[in-house]
Design a protein around this motif. Structure first.
Motif, PDB file in Angstrom:
ATOM      1  N   ALA A  27       0.830  -1.211   0.000  1.00 28.19           N
ATOM      2  CA  ALA A  27       0.000   0.000   0.000  1.00 28.19           C
ATOM      3  C   ALA A  27       0.862   1.258   0.000  1.00 28.19           C
ATOM      4  O   ALA A  27       0.526   2.255  -0.659  1.00 28.19           O
ATOM      5  N   HIS A 301     -10.195  -3.469  -2.734  1.00 28.03           N
ATOM      6  CA  HIS A 301      -9.151  -3.839  -1.787  1.00 28.03           C
ATOM      7  C   HIS A 301      -9.669  -4.697  -0.634  1.00 28.03           C
ATOM      8  O   HIS A 301      -8.905  -5.033   0.268  1.00 28.03           O
ATOM      9  N   ASN A 302     -10.964  -5.032  -0.673  1.00 30.88           N
ATOM     10  CA  ASN A 302     -11.503  -5.903   0.377  1.00 30.88           C
ATOM     11  C   ASN A 302     -12.764  -6.588  -0.145  1.00 30.88           C
ATOM     12  O   ASN A 302     -13.258  -6.277  -1.241  1.00 30.88           O
ATOM     13  N   ALA A 317      -9.391  -9.225  -3.004  1.00 31.69           N
ATOM     14  CA  ALA A 317      -8.976  -8.062  -3.798  1.00 31.69           C
ATOM     15  C   ALA A 317      -9.223  -8.374  -5.262  1.00 31.69           C
ATOM     16  O   ALA A 317      -9.122  -9.528  -5.689  1.00 31.69           O
ATOM     17  N   ALA A 340      -5.415  -9.450   0.089  1.00 28.32           N
ATOM     18  CA  ALA A 340      -5.446  -8.091  -0.459  1.00 28.32           C
ATOM     19  C   ALA A 340      -4.062  -7.460  -0.552  1.00 28.32           C
ATOM     20  O   ALA A 340      -3.806  -6.642  -1.444  1.00 28.32           O
ATOM     21  N   TRP A 341      -3.145  -7.831   0.346  1.00 31.07           N
ATOM     22  CA  TRP A 341      -1.831  -7.190   0.362  1.00 31.07           C
ATOM     23  C   TRP A 341      -1.016  -7.498  -0.897  1.00 31.07           C
ATOM     24  O   TRP A 341      -0.056  -6.783  -1.213  1.00 31.07           O
TER      25      TRP A 341
END
Length: 581
Positions: A27, A301-302, A317, A340-341
């Protein structure tokens, strides 16, 4: 002074460790690659926290230059100073985020330093000095042309040297113990913070280089995908072709799931979530509907942003890209992650590029099927201009470029997309603007000149407006013909001049080369019948000549003037602009 240097190294090391941990977060790397206002604000907050921590972990110095090492400072005793890494944080903020981020971080850092000193009048000079340093560091390296570019560690060292020196000048001029204090702290602070700036940028540069390598590998994957998916998508977007394309994407990328849809239905879904994202069923996610309605790429993103109604859906994601043909969205391409990361700017760029290429492939297929249905000879001839040899040569060139310059390879991939788009426009139109034709020629030349650097020089001279109309491929066919046939095996000094001018009520187009000329036994046949050679079937000039005469009149046909000094091809067509057509 030696003990102070050791303490400074300790403080700067703490900041560097935090930087290393932060850069590991995708991010944060996305923030550094975006010019959106909200991202600039977030970047300002992050670096402001760095600066505040640097202030709060500083080393107190009393008027007698005695050190008072505390774990964490909440206030500074009267007439005391502190040695810290604040300027390092402000300088890096400017280098990474630009002058306004640097200036804002400098303002916050300076105000915090004043607050630590109980708002004493003699400490207010830290505010303008920190703001000035933030602005200057941003202006010294404010290059946003390449979001993956990072200042070199050596240049970072020099910038840190300059910024700390500016701070020392302010201390000398405005601090009550100016010269005495500067003599004691200048060398440790300037040296250690400059090295710290260099190391900070080295860490960021290391991760950026890793991302560039990832981009290079993914661009190569795009090329392989393009080869593999072209036969399927030329048959249109349906469940069979979508399934093959989704499998290919999953095989060549690191996405956890890949899906393709039309406007209402899931055509294919491969990977995680395939137990409830079932081909033939209605779309489950609101995100897809949003993309179809808006026509814009959306990133989730979620799970809530994805909007899948299934309770146990593992997808966290997503990147959803519209497949747009003739200004209409015919479906979506969706790539998912279960964590998501893992979603970074590299994957977003990859998804957008794939969506563009697949949409062009689908459109090419539709145009080809339309040509077969209506048996339109002109459209079939135009479609034949999409030379498969040129296509695969271009792909091989871009693949080779991956090893040397991934950014150049990405630009070439965009030019290849422009080339195909121009072919599609030509297949649907009898006339296009000069601006569109020039973009087509530029895309072709960029790819060819990458294959044969310094072999050709093409000059474009234009005295008419970009909105004048001409048949598609007019200039491109003549330039391509010159590059293929005019110069033989000559490797250097090859020049093609393109000249456009208004002559009365007609547009005159001249394409002249300094090649070897045309053999007399071939000259009379050019434009009237196929003339085969080792470079092709020889139908391009015939096709162009027939279109010119069919659209306008006999005066518009190709005219050749040739000698051993080169060849000039002249076309004269009615001068019409877009508004008059």
């Amino acid at each position: 002074m030696f003990y102070l240097t050791i303490l400074m190294i300790e403080r700067v090391g703490f900041v560097i460790i935090l930087a290393f941990l932060l850069v590991n977060v995708p991010a944060f790397r996305r923030l550094m690659s975006s010019d959106r206002l909200i991202n600039r604000v977030q970047l300002t907050i992050i670096f402001a926290i760095f600066a505040i921590l640097a202030n709060s972990t500083g080393i107190e110095i009393d008027p007698a230059n005695q050190l008072h090492d505390k774990v964490f400072l909440t206030t500074i005793s009267e007439n005391y100073s502190i040695v810290n890494a604040r300027i390092l944080a402000v300088s890096v903020a400017g280098i990474i985020g630009g002058p306004w981020v640097g200036g804002a971080v400098g303002l916050i850092a300076g105000l915090h330093r004043v607050m630590l000193g109980n708002m004493a009048a003699q400490s207010w000079f830290y505010v303008p000095s920190s703001v000035l340093i933030g602005l200057l560091s941003g202006y010294l390296y404010n290059d946003r042309r390449n979001p993956f570019a990072v200042m070199s560690p050596w240049h970072g060292f020099l910038v840190g040297l300059l910024m700390e020196s500016i701070q020392m000048v302010f201390i000398f001029l405005f601090s009550p113990t100016g010269w005495t204090l500067v003599q004691y702290i200048a060398l440790p602070m300037i040296l250690v913070n400059s090295v710290g700036t260099s190391v900070f940028l080295s860490i960021i540069g290391m991760f950026r280089r890793q991302e560039e390598e990832t981009r290079a590998m993914q661009t190569h994957s795009v090329l392989e995908l393009t080869k593999e998916t072209l036969p399927y998508l030329r048959n249109g977007l349906n469940m069979q072709s979508a399934r093959q394309v989704a499998r290919a994407i999953k095989r060549h990328t690191n996405f956890d799931a890949v899906s393709l849809t039309d406007r209402q239905t899931i055509l294919a879904h491969v990977g995680a979530g395939s137990d409830h994202h079932i081909p033939g069923k209605m779309m489950l996610t609101h995100l897809s509907e949003t993309v179809i309605e808006s026509g814009r790429v959306h990133i989730a993103h979620n799970r809530d942003e994805i909007g899948c109604s299934h309770r146990d859906c593992p997808l966290e994601a997503a990147i959803v890209v519209p497949l747009r043909i003739r200004e209409r969205v015919v479906g979506t391409l969706k790539m998912y992650y279960t964590a998501a990361w893992r979603l970074t700017p590299v994957e977003v760029q990859l998804a957008e590029g794939l969506g563009e290429i697949f949409a062009n492939q689908i459109a090419l297929g539709q145009a080809e099927m339309q040509a077969k249905l209506v048996r339109d000879a002109e459209i079939k001839s135009l479609q034949a201009q999409v030379n498969p040899h040129f296509f695969f040569n271009a792909i091989n060139t871009i693949s080779a470029m991956m090893r040397r310059d991934s950014e150049k390879a990405r630009q070439l991939l965009l030019q290849l997309s422009t080339y195909f788009r121009a072919n599609l426009i030509g297949a649907r139109s009898t006339q296009i603007t000069l601006a569109q034709e020039r973009d087509h020629v530029h895309a072709y030349l960029t790819l060819e000149q990458t294959r044969f650097p310094d072999r050709f020089k093409v000059n474009f001279n234009n005295t008419v407006g970009d909105d004048v109309l001409l048949p598609p491929f007019t200039i491109q066919v003549l330039v391509e013909n010159a590059l293929k046939h005019a110069f033989g095996h000559r490797m250097h000094g090859n020049v093609v001049n393109i000249n456009l001018a208004a002559v009365g009520d007609r547009l005159q187009i001249k394409v002249a080369d300094n090649g070897e000329g045309i053999a007399p036994n071939i000259l009379g046949r050019l434009g009237h019948e196929p003339v085969r050679s080792s470079h092709g079937t020889g139908t391009a000039l015939q096709n162009l000549n027939q279109r010119l005469v069919g659209l306008y009149d006999k005066r518009s046909q190709l005219n050749f003037a040739t000698s051993q000094a080169g060849t000039t091809v002249t076309i004269s067509i009615p001068l019409v602009t877009k508004g008059e057509s």
